[in-house]
Scaffold this motif. Structure first.
Motif, PDB file in Angstrom:
ATOM      1  N   LEU A 107       1.115  -1.764  -0.312  1.00 58.19           N
ATOM      2  CA  LEU A 107       0.248   0.099  -0.299  1.00 58.19           C
ATOM      3  C   LEU A 107       0.550   0.722  -0.083  1.00 58.19           C
ATOM      4  CD1 LEU A 107      -2.925   1.718   0.491  1.00 58.19           C
ATOM      5  CD2 LEU A 107      -2.052   1.120   3.171  1.00 58.19           C
ATOM      6  N   LYS A 140       0.247   5.735   0.267  1.00 53.21           N
ATOM      7  CA  LYS A 140      -0.032   6.232   0.357  1.00 53.21           C
ATOM      8  C   LYS A 140       0.322   7.710   0.386  1.00 53.21           C
ATOM      9  CE  LYS A 140      -1.442   5.351   4.308  1.00 53.21           C
ATOM     10  NZ  LYS A 140      -2.312   4.778   5.334  1.00 53.21           N
ATOM     11  N   VAL A 173      -8.693   5.917  -4.382  1.00 51.12           N
ATOM     12  CA  VAL A 173      -8.154   4.532  -4.310  1.00 51.12           C
ATOM     13  C   VAL A 173      -8.029   4.195  -5.686  1.00 51.12           C
ATOM     14  CG1 VAL A 173      -8.520   3.945  -1.807  1.00 51.12           C
ATOM     15  CG2 VAL A 173     -10.135   2.823  -3.376  1.00 51.12           C
ATOM     16  N   PHE A 209      -6.843   0.733  -7.293  1.00 52.85           N
ATOM     17  CA  PHE A 209      -5.914  -1.502  -7.557  1.00 52.85           C
ATOM     18  C   PHE A 209      -5.397  -1.842  -8.410  1.00 52.85           C
ATOM     19  CE2 PHE A 209      -7.802  -5.839  -7.703  1.00 52.85           C
ATOM     20  CZ  PHE A 209      -6.486  -6.219  -7.309  1.00 52.85           C
ATOM     21  N   PHE A 212      -2.890   0.218  -3.779  1.00 55.68           N
ATOM     22  CA  PHE A 212      -2.267  -0.910  -3.378  1.00 55.68           C
ATOM     23  C   PHE A 212      -2.263  -2.275  -4.954  1.00 55.68           C
ATOM     24  CE2 PHE A 212      -4.919  -4.948  -1.292  1.00 55.68           C
ATOM     25  CZ  PHE A 212      -3.694  -5.160  -0.489  1.00 55.68           C
ATOM     26  N   LEU A 267      -9.259  -1.303   0.101  1.00 56.77           N
ATOM     27  CA  LEU A 267      -9.121   0.331  -0.003  1.00 56.77           C
ATOM     28  C   LEU A 267     -10.279   1.065   0.350  1.00 56.77           C
ATOM     29  CD1 LEU A 267      -7.286  -0.283  -3.836  1.00 56.77           C
ATOM     30  CD2 LEU A 267      -6.260   0.475  -1.858  1.00 56.77           C
ATOM     31  N   PHE A 309      -9.888   6.790   1.969  1.00 54.91           N
ATOM     32  CA  PHE A 309     -10.076   7.264   0.761  1.00 54.91           C
ATOM     33  C   PHE A 309     -11.162   8.394   0.471  1.00 54.91           C
ATOM     34  CE2 PHE A 309     -13.990   4.495  -1.354  1.00 54.91           C
ATOM     35  CZ  PHE A 309     -14.060   4.814  -2.287  1.00 54.91           C
TER      36      PHE A 309
END
Length: 430
Positions: A190, A192, A201, A203, A227, A280, A286
């Motif tokens: 992950l 951030k 978010v 993926f 992620f 997520l 988020f």
């Protein structure tokens, strides 16, 4: 002192040799193939011709012989031959097609004992290519049931800060999530932004293979909480001995339990994609609005799969998706990676093709309802453009595609930039 001097000289010599042996950025001899249509696209029954230039130091090589073969993409060639280029330049007519698809020309020549190769594919009505795979009547029911069963398994998320992998602007964490069965896990990194703000978010599912993942901080630098995952339960911190054991055991993972739709290997993988979205969307940072998925090859396939079965996804960017129209080879045309049905005489092929109907990317593409950005190249021999276009043409939602004909199983930085700009604009990011 003399020993130190010798060692120093040896080290410098080694460094010098390595520098001298740096691979050349270009080939000594180049075979340039130029289609008579600049976009490599043709109408049905229109003949494609290709100009061939063999250059050394940028100049034509005289009296060189070219071996060539052409025919439908990825299948046995219809014709083989030898063409002599008097002044380093010639032309080959590679015939035509009366149905949508691709024709492939491969050429090679040997000069001073070295073999040089190139290829090109002509597209015939590519946006009219229809997939060969069937859609099961209970497709939706199958996946709704599978997701419901997976939802009953706790996510059991373990999130470990990794300051040694973080940057000045991005915080990195190793994440472990439970999925599919109690005690079965997969891993991801992950990333951030370190700004204490709300973010979309993203993926990022993986390409094919069994490998240790590494953190990707570039998405976070562009404003996303991202992620990046693996799919096999391989922790990036696993010992090399254990990793090699898993690598050997999973070497043929795309065909594990292919005869059984309820236990096929990719069932846990697809459910893991939904679990990644679970994770997520549970994060406090988020923005509660924008869920994005993007990846290439197997990751491009999983991007489409996730959007097809998880309606929390808002936007996707999929590059040359694998696992598309896998039954193509059973209909005398190229199928998708991993070409599992190229051998038409394999055992249990009826059961295997029935299982694949529940996992083929084409059938998830038909379920997509959100805007998508797509990209492929015509010279891709891993995820054939026939299969990729079969999936793309099945999508009814808003879509756009960037085709760079010259691309193989890779993409240009310009295409990456365009996809990221598209995603940022869709998410309302500055």
């Amino acid at each position: 002192m003399k020993l130190f001097s010798c060692l120093l000289l040896f080290g410098l010599a080694t460094i010098s040799l390595k520098a001298q042996n740096t691979p050349a950025p270009v080939k000594l001899v180049e075979i340039i193939l130029t289609a008579n249509h600049s976009d490599w696209n043709y109408k049905l029954n229109e003949e494609a011709s290709v100009k061939i230039s063999v250059l050394r130091y940028g100049s034509p090589v005289e009296n060189v012989e070219i071996e060539y073969q052409y025919g439908p993409e990825q299948l046995a060639p219809e014709k083989k031959g030898i063409l002599k280029l008097e002044n380093g330049i010639g032309k080959i007519n590679m015939s035509t097609m009366d149905i949508p698809g691709f024709r492939q020309l491969k050429v090679q020549t040997k000069i001073d004992g070295y073999t040089y190769k190139n290829e090109i594919k002509a597209a015939y009505a590519p946006f009219e290519i229809k997939p060969t795979v069937s859609l099961p009547e209970d497709f939706d029911v199958f996946w709704e049931k599978a997701i419901a069963e997976n939802n009953a398994i706790p996510m059991d998320a373990v999130v470990t800060p990794k300051p040694e992998l973080s940057t000045a602007t991005v915080a990195v964490y190793l994440v472990r999530l439970q999925n599919y069965k109690s005690g079965q896990y997969f891993y991801g990194y992950l990333s951030k932004p370190k700004d204490n703000k709300k973010h979309p978010v993203l993926f990022n599912p993986p390409g094919a293979g069994v490998k240790k993942i590494v953190p990707i901080t570039s998405f976070a630098d562009q404003g996303f909480i991202s992620f990046t995952t693996e799919i096999h339960g391989v922790s990036p911190e696993i010992s090399e001995t254990d990793f090699q054991k898993m690598h050997k055991e999973l070497s043929s993972y795309p065909t594990i339990d292919l005869e059984d739709k309820n236990n096929y290997y990719y069932k846990s993988v697809y459910l893991g994609c939904v679990r990644a979205i679970d994770f997520l969307t549970s994060l406090p940072e988020f923005d509660r609005k924008n869920v994005v998925v993007t990846g290439g090859s197997q990751g491009g396939a999983l991007t489409i799969v996730t959007a097809g079965i998880d309606k929390r996804v808002n936007y996707i960017a999929s590059f040359y998706p694998a696992l598309s129209d896998n039954t193509g080879y059973l209909h005398n045309r190229a199928g998708g990676w991993p070409s599992m049905f190229r051998d038409k005489n394999q055992n249990n092929i009826v059961e295997k093709t029935k299982t694949m109907e529940y996992y083929d990317v084409v059938n998830f593409a038909k379920k997509i309802t959100v805007p998508g950005f797509y990209s492929t190249g015509y010279n891709d021999n891993t995820c054939s453009p026939t299969s990729v276009l079969g999936a793309f043409n099945s999508i009814k939602a808003t879509k756009e595609i960037v085709i760079t004909p010259i691309s193989g199983h890779w993409r240009f930085g310009e295409t990456n930039d365009k996809a990221m700009q598209w995603l940022q604009e869709k998410c309302g990011m500055e």
